[in-house]
Design an enzyme around this catalytic site. Structure first.
Site, PDB file in Angstrom:
ATOM      1  N   SER A  64       0.920  -1.005   0.173  1.00 26.41           N
ATOM      2  CA  SER A  64       0.165  -0.081   0.179  1.00 26.41           C
ATOM      3  C   SER A  64       1.015   0.514  -0.328  1.00 26.41           C
ATOM      4  O   SER A  64       0.091   2.521   0.115  1.00 26.41           O
ATOM      5  CB  SER A  64      -0.951  -0.332   1.369  1.00 26.41           C
ATOM      6  N   LYS A  67       0.035   3.251  -3.023  1.00 22.94           N
ATOM      7  CA  LYS A  67      -1.034   4.352  -3.226  1.00 22.94           C
ATOM      8  C   LYS A  67      -0.804   5.634  -3.530  1.00 22.94           C
ATOM      9  O   LYS A  67      -1.450   6.147  -3.652  1.00 22.94           O
ATOM     10  CB  LYS A  67      -1.526   4.023  -2.192  1.00 22.94           C
ATOM     11  N   TYR A 189      -4.234  -2.852 -10.580  1.00 25.54           N
ATOM     12  CA  TYR A 189      -4.371  -2.912  -8.600  1.00 25.54           C
ATOM     13  C   TYR A 189      -3.521  -3.508  -8.129  1.00 25.54           C
ATOM     14  O   TYR A 189      -2.503  -3.518  -7.630  1.00 25.54           O
ATOM     15  CB  TYR A 189      -5.474  -2.404  -8.523  1.00 25.54           C
ATOM     16  N   TYR A 241      -5.423   3.793   8.063  1.00 24.64           N
ATOM     17  CA  TYR A 241      -6.227   2.879   8.103  1.00 24.64           C
ATOM     18  C   TYR A 241      -7.255   3.790   9.556  1.00 24.64           C
ATOM     19  O   TYR A 241      -7.255   4.625  10.240  1.00 24.64           O
ATOM     20  CB  TYR A 241      -6.518   1.518   7.948  1.00 24.64           C
ATOM     21  N   VAL A 259       0.943  -3.888   3.339  1.00 22.74           N
ATOM     22  CA  VAL A 259       0.954  -4.892   4.096  1.00 22.74           C
ATOM     23  C   VAL A 259       2.459  -6.099   4.238  1.00 22.74           C
ATOM     24  O   VAL A 259       2.388  -6.708   4.587  1.00 22.74           O
ATOM     25  CB  VAL A 259       0.272  -6.008   4.517  1.00 22.74           C
TER      26      VAL A 259
END
Ligand code: GLN
Length: 305
Positions: A64, A67, A189, A241, A259
């Site tokens: 991530s 991102k 993705y 998050y 992760v």
């Protein structure tokens, strides 16, 4: 810099000896093969002075953390219109949650939870001629580093267990907020999440968020100063998050986790620091990474607060 080096070395030693209560991600089988003892840290200052310790030159799956890079490219291409498709509010929910999407009519709370990052991929698939190559080239230019690559094995591994992301993408499409084919968006993705970089490479590529005069090798700026401010703000409020508040509270810097066990933190106008330790806490953030950064910013008194 000497002070930073000493504190990094001390905190590294300290955290290395702490019992690791984390676990590697279970939904990407390939990631379980990574040695859980890996532990690396690297800092790059705005003036490019840098220092690393431990496994800071080993590449790992950035997951991530990518991102932020996809958001940067989409923001550059789409401008403020981007926020019509994805919001900038913390979700307070796990990264792969469906909860708010129904009441928010398919508009993800922010670009760092999976739903938001998938919408960003949809934007990129629309803009880019060859999304796979173009995104990789963007990252290579941004970091002036030709050694960046995807790990297609990791992408395939995630795809083989990716039902939840498939469901998320279909759900958003049912509200009209995914414009391309679900399979095409998700392949892209999974691929960007599989990018591999070392701590050293990550702390270099993120300099564009720490240095407002940053330019690429060809002397081109990447995004505007207000755009960089906004990306840092989303990292601070949404980068971890449902643990984003905790990260701000304990570490006090904009940051982003993945992760694969990596965490990058940015001190605007000063430095980027990356930590890698593969085992994750229950929120999906590196157990030792969080601990290291908390001790580092506390001992150096270098948070943004
Ligand atoms: N590729 C992972 C997923 O979609 C990324 C999650 C993460 O790093 N938090 O679930």
């Amino acid at each position: 810099m000497e002070n930073y080096k000493k504190i990094i070395a001390d905190v590294y030693k300290d955290v290395k000896n702490v019992q690791d209560l984390g676990q590697t991600a279970r939904f990407i089988p390939e990631l379980a093969f990574v040695g859980t003892d890996n532990f690396g840290v690297h800092i790059t200052m705005k003036n490019k002075e840098n220092f690393g310790i431990g496994d800071f030159q080993k590449k790992f799956s950035i997951q991530s953390i990518a991102k932020v890079l996809s958001l940067t490219l989409a923001y550059k291409l789409e401008g403020e219109k981007l926020w019509e498709r994805v919001d900038v509010e913390p979700s307070g929910n796990p990264f792969n949650s469906f909860l708010q999407l129904e009441s928010d009519l398919g508009k993800p709370r922010n670009p760092f939870i999976n739903s938001g990052a998938i919408v960003i991929c949809d934007v990129l698939v629309r803009h880019l001629k060859n999304p796979k190559e173009d995104f990789l080239n963007f990252c290579r230019t941004l970091s002036n580093n030709e050694n960046l690559n995807y790990n297609e094995k990791v992408a395939a591994s995630e795809k083989s267990c990716g039902s939840r992301n498939v469901a998320l993408c279909n759900f958003i499409k049912s509200f009209g907020n995914i414009k391309n084919e679900v399979a095409e968006v998700l392949d892209f993705y999974f691929l960007i999440c599989s990018l591999e970089m070392s701590c050293e490479e990550i702390s270099q590529i993120f300099l564009f968020l720490a240095d407002e005069h940053f330019t690429t090798k060809k002397k081109k700026s990447v995004i505007t100063v207000p755009q960089a401010k906004r990306i840092n703000a989303i990292m601070l409020t949404c980068g971890f998050y449902d643990e984003s508040g905790e990260f701000a509270f304990r570490v006090g810097l904009p940051g982003k986790s993945g992760v694969g066990g990596g965490i990058v933190a940015v001190h605007p106008d000063k430095f980027c620091i990356t930590v890698w330790s593969p085992k994750l806490n229950e929120k999906g953030n590196s157990y030792k990474g969080m601990l290291f950064l908390e001790k580092f910013t506390t001992k150096t008194a270098s948070s943004i607060f």
